[in-house]
Scaffold this motif. Structure first.
Motif, short mmCIF file in Angstrom:
data_model
loop_
_atom_site.label_atom_id
_atom_site.label_comp_id
_atom_site.label_asym_id
_atom_site.label_seq_id
_atom_site.Cartn_x
_atom_site.Cartn_y
_atom_site.Cartn_z
N ASP A 60 0.72 -0.98 0.01
CA ASP A 60 0.08 0.19 -0.09
C ASP A 60 0.88 1.25 0.14
O ASP A 60 2.04 1.17 0.13
CB ASP A 60 -0.82 -0.09 1.08
CG ASP A 60 -2.07 0.89 1.12
OD1 ASP A 60 -2.29 1.65 0.07
OD2 ASP A 60 -3.06 0.84 1.96
N ALA A 61 0.06 2.20 -0.09
CA ALA A 61 0.97 3.93 -0.28
C ALA A 61 1.47 4.00 1.41
O ALA A 61 0.91 3.20 2.10
CB ALA A 61 0.00 4.93 -0.62
N CYS A 62 2.27 4.85 1.60
CA CYS A 62 2.80 5.06 2.79
C CYS A 62 2.09 5.82 3.87
O CYS A 62 1.66 5.58 4.93
CB CYS A 62 4.33 5.42 2.97
SG CYS A 62 4.25 7.35 2.61
N GLY A 63 1.19 6.70 3.01
CA GLY A 63 0.39 7.65 3.58
C GLY A 63 1.01 8.73 4.33
O GLY A 63 0.03 9.60 4.85
N THR A 64 1.92 8.92 4.35
CA THR A 64 2.62 10.05 5.29
C THR A 64 3.78 10.74 4.51
O THR A 64 4.01 11.96 4.80
CB THR A 64 3.43 9.43 6.59
OG1 THR A 64 4.39 8.40 5.92
CG2 THR A 64 2.58 8.74 7.58
N CYS A 65 4.08 10.36 3.43
CA CYS A 65 5.11 11.34 2.60
C CYS A 65 4.34 12.37 1.86
O CYS A 65 2.95 12.61 2.01
CB CYS A 65 5.59 10.57 1.45
SG CYS A 65 4.52 10.08 0.19
N ARG A 66 4.88 13.52 1.42
CA ARG A 66 4.30 14.56 0.86
C ARG A 66 3.38 14.24 -0.46
O ARG A 66 2.45 14.90 -0.33
CB ARG A 66 5.55 15.63 0.48
CG ARG A 66 5.28 17.01 0.71
CD ARG A 66 6.12 17.84 0.38
NE ARG A 66 5.89 18.52 -0.92
CZ ARG A 66 5.02 19.61 -0.99
NH1 ARG A 66 4.15 19.67 0.03
NH2 ARG A 66 5.01 20.22 -2.21
N SER A 67 3.90 13.40 -1.28
CA SER A 67 2.99 12.99 -2.20
C SER A 67 1.75 12.19 -1.65
O SER A 67 0.67 12.95 -2.13
CB SER A 67 3.72 11.94 -3.04
OG SER A 67 2.93 11.12 -3.72
#
Ligand code: ZN
Length: 348
Positions: A60-67
């Motif tokens: 899954d996506a990390c959910g915390t990066c700027r992107s």
């Protein structure tokens, strides 16, 4: 919300994650399914995964990066804050116009600015007018490899068949009542209200959230109490009640919904008195529901359920005014059992 955190649709979410992991994501996908079940949330989470530089071990996506932060903070009807996620929705009018599609087509020949892949979401895709849809067709057939499309709709039949045939169909089903209930609880709704809201939402968290403050649904027990209090066969009282409940008249559909769930509960109980789990109104079992089950019995309850659904259908398909519909319905619903044949109000 990340793919892993979204309610329901596990098969869809896992399928998307594994396609992303194996780099086999289709260049154009059609997310179809009922309103309010989370198609947009899945599209957003999947766009975040496509752009996230640090995906998790679960894929899954990390959910915390700027992107991720810029993509996941997107709200329906807004533009996204990420340059590689384009969200196309109707602007001033109810349709997506050709000018919007042309603007989009002007961007996608260029490589994405930050992410490896650009995601274009069109929601609701069925609001593209014919010119807009036709303008999109060619690109949908052979999009640049760095762009993928997600078309979202609750009315796939309203799309051009040529659009549909170019997309991978991904179907979203209704949520289970428990999932809707969990979603309502997560949104801060109290336990009892969440349970009842979920039971009335037909597997759509969006519908449940919309209706949670609905005055008619909040007054459901009172409305049902008044119906059951009418002496069977007292047409004058039934007509008076209909007049009260049809004011304001735009609430008639919700009144019908309350009645439908109540008579459905009564039917379930008349078939199996130990039934509790699937009821919308378990708190009324020993009071109103008991009275109605004893008064009517299975056969008469079945007939009344059909009356309610017929009325709902007539109101939507033939535009019969709410007050009139409710008057006819209540006189028949509140008649004594055994008169089913005589009350020839079914309008076929
Ligand atoms: Zn991330």
């Amino acid at each position: 919300m990340l793919l892993d955190d979204i309610l329901g649709h596990e098969r869809v979410r896992e399928g998307l994650k594994s396609a992303a992991a194996s780099d086999t994501v289709h260049h154009a996908m059609l997310f179809s399914g009922p309103e309010g079940v989370g198609k947009g949330a899945v599209a957003r989470a999947f766009a975040a995964l496509a752009a996230c530089p640090n995906p998790t071990a679960s894929g899954d996506a990390c959910g915390t990066c700027r992107s991720c932060e810029r993509i996941l903070s997107h709200r329906p009807g807004e533009e996204t804050r990420h340059p590689d996620v384009l969200w196309l929705s109707p602007q001033s009018s109810a349709v997506i116009k050709i000018a919007q599609v042309r603007d989009l087509l002007g961007i996608i020949p260029y490589p994405p600015l930050e992410a490896r892949v650009r995601t274009v979401v069109i929601e609701p895709a069925d609001t593209m007018n014919v010119e807009a849809a036709n303008a999109l067709l060619k690109t949908l057939e052979e999009p640049p490899s760095s762009t993928r499309f997600i078309l979202i709709t609750s009315r796939p039949d309203a799309l051009l068949s040529t659009i549909r045939s170019r997309c991978q169909a991904i179907h979203f089903g209704r949520l289970a009542d428990e999932e809707v209930e969990r979603g309502l609880r997560a949104a801060g709704v109290g336990p009892e209200q969440a349970r009842r809201g979920a039971a009335l939402a037909d597997g759509s968290l969006g519908v449940a959230l919309e209706r949670i403050d609905d005055p008619v649904l909040a007054r459901g027990d009172e409305i049902l109490g008044r119906c059951v209090a009418v002496r069977p066969g007292d047409a004058t009282a039934a007509l008076q009640l209909a007049a009260d409940l049809a004011d304001p008249k735009d609430q008639v559909p919700q009144v019908l919904e309350v009645l439908l769930r109540f008579y459905r509960d009564a039917l379930l109980l008349s078939v199996d008195a130990s039934e509790r789990v699937r009821l919308t109104h378990p708190h009324l079992v020993d009071t109103l529901l008991k009275t109605v089950v004893e008064r009517l019995g299975t056969e008469a309850l079945l007939y009344r359920l059909a009356l309610i659904t017929d009325t709902q259908r007539a109101m939507t398909s033939r535009n019969i005014p709410g007050v009139l519909s409710l008057e006819r319905l209540l006189v028949a619903l509140l008649a004594p059992p055994g008169r089913e044949g005589a009350t020839a109000i079914r309008d076929r």
